[in-house]
Design a protein around this motif. Structure first.
Motif, PDB file in Angstrom:
ATOM      1  N   GLU A  50       0.848  -1.197   0.000  1.00  0.00           N
ATOM      2  CA  GLU A  50       0.000   0.000   0.000  1.00  0.00           C
ATOM      3  C   GLU A  50       0.887   1.251   0.000  1.00  0.00           C
ATOM      4  OE1 GLU A  50      -3.842  -2.054   2.231  1.00  0.00           O
ATOM      5  OE2 GLU A  50      -2.733  -0.465   3.238  1.00  0.00           O
ATOM      6  N   ARG A  51       0.815   2.081   1.025  1.00  0.00           N
ATOM      7  CA  ARG A  51       1.567   3.335   1.053  1.00  0.00           C
ATOM      8  C   ARG A  51       2.972   3.173   1.648  1.00  0.00           C
ATOM      9  NH1 ARG A  51      -3.510   4.070   2.368  1.00  0.00           N
ATOM     10  NH2 ARG A  51      -3.150   3.839   4.618  1.00  0.00           N
ATOM     11  N   LEU A  52       3.350   1.967   2.006  1.00  0.00           N
ATOM     12  CA  LEU A  52       4.629   1.717   2.656  1.00  0.00           C
ATOM     13  C   LEU A  52       5.608   1.014   1.716  1.00  0.00           C
ATOM     14  CD1 LEU A  52       3.370   0.365   6.103  1.00  0.00           C
ATOM     15  CD2 LEU A  52       4.067   2.701   5.541  1.00  0.00           C
ATOM     16  N   LYS A  53       6.872   1.443   1.815  1.00  0.00           N
ATOM     17  CA  LYS A  53       7.939   0.792   1.052  1.00  0.00           C
ATOM     18  C   LYS A  53       9.163   0.690   1.940  1.00  0.00           C
ATOM     19  CE  LYS A  53      10.812   1.412  -3.075  1.00  0.00           C
ATOM     20  NZ  LYS A  53      11.056   2.284  -4.261  1.00  0.00           N
ATOM     21  N   ALA A  71       2.241   9.641   0.895  1.00  0.00           N
ATOM     22  CA  ALA A  71       0.896  10.217   1.075  1.00  0.00           C
ATOM     23  C   ALA A  71       0.164   9.566   2.241  1.00  0.00           C
ATOM     24  CB  ALA A  71       0.094  10.101  -0.219  1.00  0.00           C
ATOM     25  N   PRO A  72       0.712   9.680   3.449  1.00  0.00           N
ATOM     26  CA  PRO A  72       0.106   8.988   4.589  1.00  0.00           C
ATOM     27  C   PRO A  72      -1.285   9.496   4.923  1.00  0.00           C
ATOM     28  CG  PRO A  72       1.746  10.559   5.337  1.00  0.00           C
ATOM     29  CD  PRO A  72       1.862  10.508   3.850  1.00  0.00           C
ATOM     30  N   LYS A  73      -2.041   8.588   5.559  1.00  0.00           N
ATOM     31  CA  LYS A  73      -3.377   8.905   6.043  1.00  0.00           C
ATOM     32  C   LYS A  73      -3.386   8.786   7.569  1.00  0.00           C
ATOM     33  CE  LYS A  73      -5.656   7.180   1.865  1.00  0.00           C
ATOM     34  NZ  LYS A  73      -6.719   6.278   1.324  1.00  0.00           N
ATOM     35  N   PRO A  74      -4.384   9.382   8.223  1.00  0.00           N
ATOM     36  CA  PRO A  74      -4.439   9.306   9.699  1.00  0.00           C
ATOM     37  C   PRO A  74      -4.375   7.872  10.224  1.00  0.00           C
ATOM     38  CG  PRO A  74      -5.950  10.978   8.927  1.00  0.00           C
ATOM     39  CD  PRO A  74      -5.406  10.307   7.695  1.00  0.00           C
ATOM     40  N   GLU A  75      -4.924   6.921   9.487  1.00  0.00           N
ATOM     41  CA  GLU A  75      -4.904   5.526   9.946  1.00  0.00           C
ATOM     42  C   GLU A  75      -3.515   4.895   9.893  1.00  0.00           C
ATOM     43  OE1 GLU A  75      -6.953   6.823   7.575  1.00  0.00           O
ATOM     44  OE2 GLU A  75      -7.264   5.372   5.924  1.00  0.00           O
ATOM     45  N   LEU A 129       7.352   6.695  16.745  1.00  0.00           N
ATOM     46  CA  LEU A 129       5.923   6.994  16.895  1.00  0.00           C
ATOM     47  C   LEU A 129       5.506   7.964  15.798  1.00  0.00           C
ATOM     48  CD1 LEU A 129       3.242   6.910  18.390  1.00  0.00           C
ATOM     49  CD2 LEU A 129       4.094   8.724  19.889  1.00  0.00           C
ATOM     50  N   LEU A 130       4.695   7.483  14.880  1.00  0.00           N
ATOM     51  CA  LEU A 130       4.229   8.306  13.765  1.00  0.00           C
ATOM     52  C   LEU A 130       2.813   8.789  14.028  1.00  0.00           C
ATOM     53  CD1 LEU A 130       4.502   9.419  10.854  1.00  0.00           C
ATOM     54  CD2 LEU A 130       3.551   7.254  10.066  1.00  0.00           C
ATOM     55  N   THR A 131       2.610  10.085  13.903  1.00  0.00           N
ATOM     56  CA  THR A 131       1.281  10.681  14.011  1.00  0.00           C
ATOM     57  C   THR A 131       0.981  11.414  12.716  1.00  0.00           C
ATOM     58  OG1 THR A 131       1.574  11.000  16.391  1.00  0.00           O
ATOM     59  CG2 THR A 131      -0.219  12.209  15.325  1.00  0.00           C
ATOM     60  N   VAL A 132      -0.136  11.067  12.084  1.00  0.00           N
ATOM     61  CA  VAL A 132      -0.555  11.713  10.849  1.00  0.00           C
ATOM     62  C   VAL A 132      -1.828  12.497  11.130  1.00  0.00           C
ATOM     63  CG1 VAL A 132      -1.195  11.405   8.439  1.00  0.00           C
ATOM     64  CG2 VAL A 132       0.437   9.823   9.515  1.00  0.00           C
TER      65      VAL A 132
END
Lengths: 115, 113
Positions: free
Chosen positions: B60-63, B77-81, B108-111
């Protein structure tokens, strides 16, 4: 598909009391099983691993012990809990054989607070 | 002794703002490098395994990418989830190390939406 269960989900115990945490895996045979502890501000630490019934290896000397009475059951125990035993305990499994190189899959965890 | 250092410790992004997480490692012969995602109060969820330098994997959005000294987890293009703690772990070659994963402390990632 494989499923891993842990219970209880949360536990509050007084210092000096005994402990028993249980982990079971469904959907696979003869898995490698692991116990980890995750303390606040620290990475996951491997405590024990098992490649078969009755076969337990300890990574860190401590107040805890582990047993594997059945193929897909792994138990973490203590005779007398210390304050320092508080943390988030995670059970994991990986496919049998291959020297443990397969990916480890984690259970939902048990939050232990020792007061 | 095997070591894993993750940076930054915390990262705040706006939704759609791409970035990368870093995992630097020191190991006496790498058997595998693992990325996990952990939501608060839950067990880590497996994302990727990388075995050799130059290897890349996507979901998905991760590599995830791997060099001889570090791994990157790129988030496009991260999303809050996607908000979670991302954990990196290494497994070393050698007798007695085959089963052990050495983990970093996580990022800790916060979007924000």
């Amino acid at each position: 598909s494989q499923t891993i269960h842990q219970w209880p989900a949360t536990l509050v115990q007084p210092v000096g009391s005994p402990l028993s945490l249980e982990c079971t895996v469904e959907g696979t045979s003869n898995p490698n099983l692991y116990w980890y502890r995750q303390a606040a501000g620290r990475g996951l630490q491997l405590l024990f691993y098992s490649v078969g019934i009755g076969q337990i290896s300890s990574e860190v000397p401590q107040n805890l012990s582990a047993s594997r009475p059945q193929d897909r059951q792994f138990i973490l125990s203590s005779k007398k809990l210390l304050l320092s035993d508080s943390g988030f305990y995670l059970c994991a499994w990986s496919a049998p054989g291959r020297g443990g190189t397969d990916t480890q899959y984690f259970g939902p965890g048990t939050r232990l607070t020792v007061l | 002794e095997d070591q894993v250092t993750q940076s930054p410790e915390a990262l705040r992004l706006q939704e759609g703002e791409s970035s990368s997480l870093n995992c630097s490692y020191t190991v006496s012969g790498l058997r595998g490098l693992f990325w996990y995602r952990q939501d608060p109060g839950k067990g880590p969820e497996f994302l990727f395994t990388l075995y050799s330098a130059g290897e890349e994997k996507e979901k998905e959005r991760l590599k995830a990418t791997l060099t001889k000294k570090e791994s990157f987890l790129h988030i496009t293009a991260p999303k809050p989830e996607d908000s979670a703690t991302y954990l990196c772990a290494v497994q070393a070659r050698g007798s007695g190390s085959n089963y052990k994963l050495t983990f970093g402390k996580g990022t800790l990632l916060t979007v924000n939406p």
